[in-house]
Motif scaffolding. Sequence first.
Motif, PDB file in Angstrom:
ATOM      1  N   SER A 194       0.668  -1.270   0.073  1.00 19.95           N
ATOM      2  CA  SER A 194       0.038   0.163  -0.260  1.00 19.95           C
ATOM      3  C   SER A 194       0.829   1.126  -0.020  1.00 19.95           C
ATOM      4  O   SER A 194       1.545   1.423   1.081  1.00 19.95           O
ATOM      5  CB  SER A 194      -1.001  -0.063   1.191  1.00 19.95           C
ATOM      6  N   SER A 196      -0.096   4.199   0.413  1.00 19.36           N
ATOM      7  CA  SER A 196      -0.330   5.184   1.614  1.00 19.36           C
ATOM      8  C   SER A 196       0.420   4.814   2.853  1.00 19.36           C
ATOM      9  O   SER A 196       0.840   5.514   3.739  1.00 19.36           O
ATOM     10  CB  SER A 196      -1.905   5.414   1.750  1.00 19.36           C
ATOM     11  N   ARG A 197       0.278   3.571   3.246  1.00 21.90           N
ATOM     12  CA  ARG A 197       0.908   3.001   4.414  1.00 21.90           C
ATOM     13  C   ARG A 197       2.371   3.147   4.245  1.00 21.90           C
ATOM     14  O   ARG A 197       3.029   3.364   5.182  1.00 21.90           O
ATOM     15  CB  ARG A 197       0.760   1.377   4.616  1.00 21.90           C
ATOM     16  N   GLU A 228      -0.898   2.539  -5.238  1.00 25.52           N
ATOM     17  CA  GLU A 228      -1.671   3.685  -4.960  1.00 25.52           C
ATOM     18  C   GLU A 228      -2.891   2.827  -4.252  1.00 25.52           C
ATOM     19  O   GLU A 228      -3.558   1.686  -4.997  1.00 25.52           O
ATOM     20  CB  GLU A 228      -2.145   4.458  -5.861  1.00 25.52           C
ATOM     21  N   ASP A 229      -3.662   3.084  -3.189  1.00 28.32           N
ATOM     22  CA  ASP A 229      -4.797   2.286  -2.562  1.00 28.32           C
ATOM     23  C   ASP A 229      -6.025   2.069  -3.748  1.00 28.32           C
ATOM     24  O   ASP A 229      -6.431   1.041  -3.522  1.00 28.32           O
ATOM     25  CB  ASP A 229      -5.222   3.059  -1.241  1.00 28.32           C
ATOM     26  N   LEU A 232      -5.639  -1.332  -5.340  1.00 31.20           N
ATOM     27  CA  LEU A 232      -5.680  -2.401  -4.301  1.00 31.20           C
ATOM     28  C   LEU A 232      -7.046  -3.209  -4.191  1.00 31.20           C
ATOM     29  O   LEU A 232      -8.147  -2.540  -4.250  1.00 31.20           O
ATOM     30  CB  LEU A 232      -5.113  -2.229  -2.922  1.00 31.20           C
ATOM     31  N   VAL A 235      -6.982  -7.058   1.424  1.00 32.34           N
ATOM     32  CA  VAL A 235      -5.704  -6.618   2.605  1.00 32.34           C
ATOM     33  C   VAL A 235      -6.244  -7.886   3.495  1.00 32.34           C
ATOM     34  O   VAL A 235      -7.137  -8.187   3.595  1.00 32.34           O
ATOM     35  CB  VAL A 235      -6.117  -5.416   3.444  1.00 32.34           C
ATOM     36  N   HIS A 278      -1.139  -6.436   1.490  1.00 33.40           N
ATOM     37  CA  HIS A 278      -1.970  -6.222   0.352  1.00 33.40           C
ATOM     38  C   HIS A 278      -1.834  -6.948  -0.982  1.00 33.40           C
ATOM     39  O   HIS A 278      -0.706  -7.345  -1.191  1.00 33.40           O
ATOM     40  CB  HIS A 278      -2.028  -4.512   0.084  1.00 33.40           C
ATOM     41  N   ARG A 280      -3.460  -7.329  -5.169  1.00 32.50           N
ATOM     42  CA  ARG A 280      -4.158  -7.046  -6.302  1.00 32.50           C
ATOM     43  C   ARG A 280      -4.907  -8.122  -7.173  1.00 32.50           C
ATOM     44  O   ARG A 280      -4.294  -9.319  -7.209  1.00 32.50           O
ATOM     45  CB  ARG A 280      -3.395  -6.353  -7.507  1.00 32.50           C
ATOM     46  N   SER A 292     -12.597  -1.590   5.331  1.00 34.68           N
ATOM     47  CA  SER A 292     -11.768  -1.177   4.524  1.00 34.68           C
ATOM     48  C   SER A 292     -11.764  -0.784   3.219  1.00 34.68           C
ATOM     49  O   SER A 292     -10.968  -0.073   2.450  1.00 34.68           O
ATOM     50  CB  SER A 292     -10.497  -2.058   4.601  1.00 34.68           C
ATOM     51  N   LEU A 294     -11.714  -2.879   1.026  1.00 28.69           N
ATOM     52  CA  LEU A 294     -11.052  -4.124   0.423  1.00 28.69           C
ATOM     53  C   LEU A 294     -11.725  -5.410   0.699  1.00 28.69           C
ATOM     54  O   LEU A 294     -12.274  -5.585   1.864  1.00 28.69           O
ATOM     55  CB  LEU A 294      -9.771  -4.045   0.589  1.00 28.69           C
TER      56      LEU A 294
END
Length: 302
Positions: A194, A196-197, A228-229, A232, A235, A278, A280, A292, A294
């Motif tokens: 991720s 962002s994480r 990028e989230d 994704l 998770v 994470h 895809r 989330s 996800l």
Amino acid sequence: MTSPDRRLLLVHAHPDDESINNGATMAKYVAEGAHVTLVTCTLGDLGEVLVPELAHLAADRDDTLGAHRAGELAEAMRHLGVTDHRVLGGPGHYRDSGMQWDASGHATAADETGPDAFWHADLTEAADHLVAIIREVRPQVLVTYDQFGNYGHPDHVQANRVSHYAADLAGVRSYRPDLGEPWEISKLYWTAMSASRFRDGLRMLRDAGDTTSFEGMDPDHLPPFAIEDADLDAVVDAPEHVPAKLDAMRAHATQITPDGAFFAMGVDLAAVAWGAEHYRLARGRRGPVGDSGLEEDLFAGL
């Protein structure tokens, strides 16, 4: 007791890749009774040896690093609880291809690779080794790298190609019946980090005064393995399994320094940083999502 209803297959290039990318996921599903199978495509013969007293194992000296890393892998799997781990084609069948960094900062194939390097493997032959495993284990879910191998390593790219081709061939009734009864994999995922994480984690480290962990990485210009989230799909959040993941990573002692970036965080921060893995979705239908936004289970919808 292993449940026949949930079976997860992971295909990785070298020992240590599995623990870094999916250690918490593997430990979680083992703890829940799912059957987890790891296939490692090479023994990482050309890896850099980070332990001075073991430097003689390197490819340009004794060339016995692969056998040593097989032992590290077995120890890592003990920490994660995975009892079914195999080497594609058998130990030593495919050799680590090595890599170098290109002008753009991405990993690429080395200038010189031997004929037995995984990068040069015949795609059908390599896929057939995996087809036999798929038809034996009959997993609903397969996890491997994206088409870029997450950062360009040729063995990671080849693992992606072999995984996708084998997943296709395994389901064809008339293809190589000698390799077992056909089996169709329902969902195939690519590992991902991720963005962002990762961005937040880097900023927390820098704010805490740590300028050496993940040196050279800029939170505003992340490498290609940071996704990028919005891209994704799933998770697996398993902070309770981070201690097992970190122990598995420590088992790969020739490759991961115990005082390096992976272990620079305190226990609480490590659970946040390394406990959520994470993915895809590259094949199959996305299942129900959680809070989330996800999927929160790789078997969701099956």
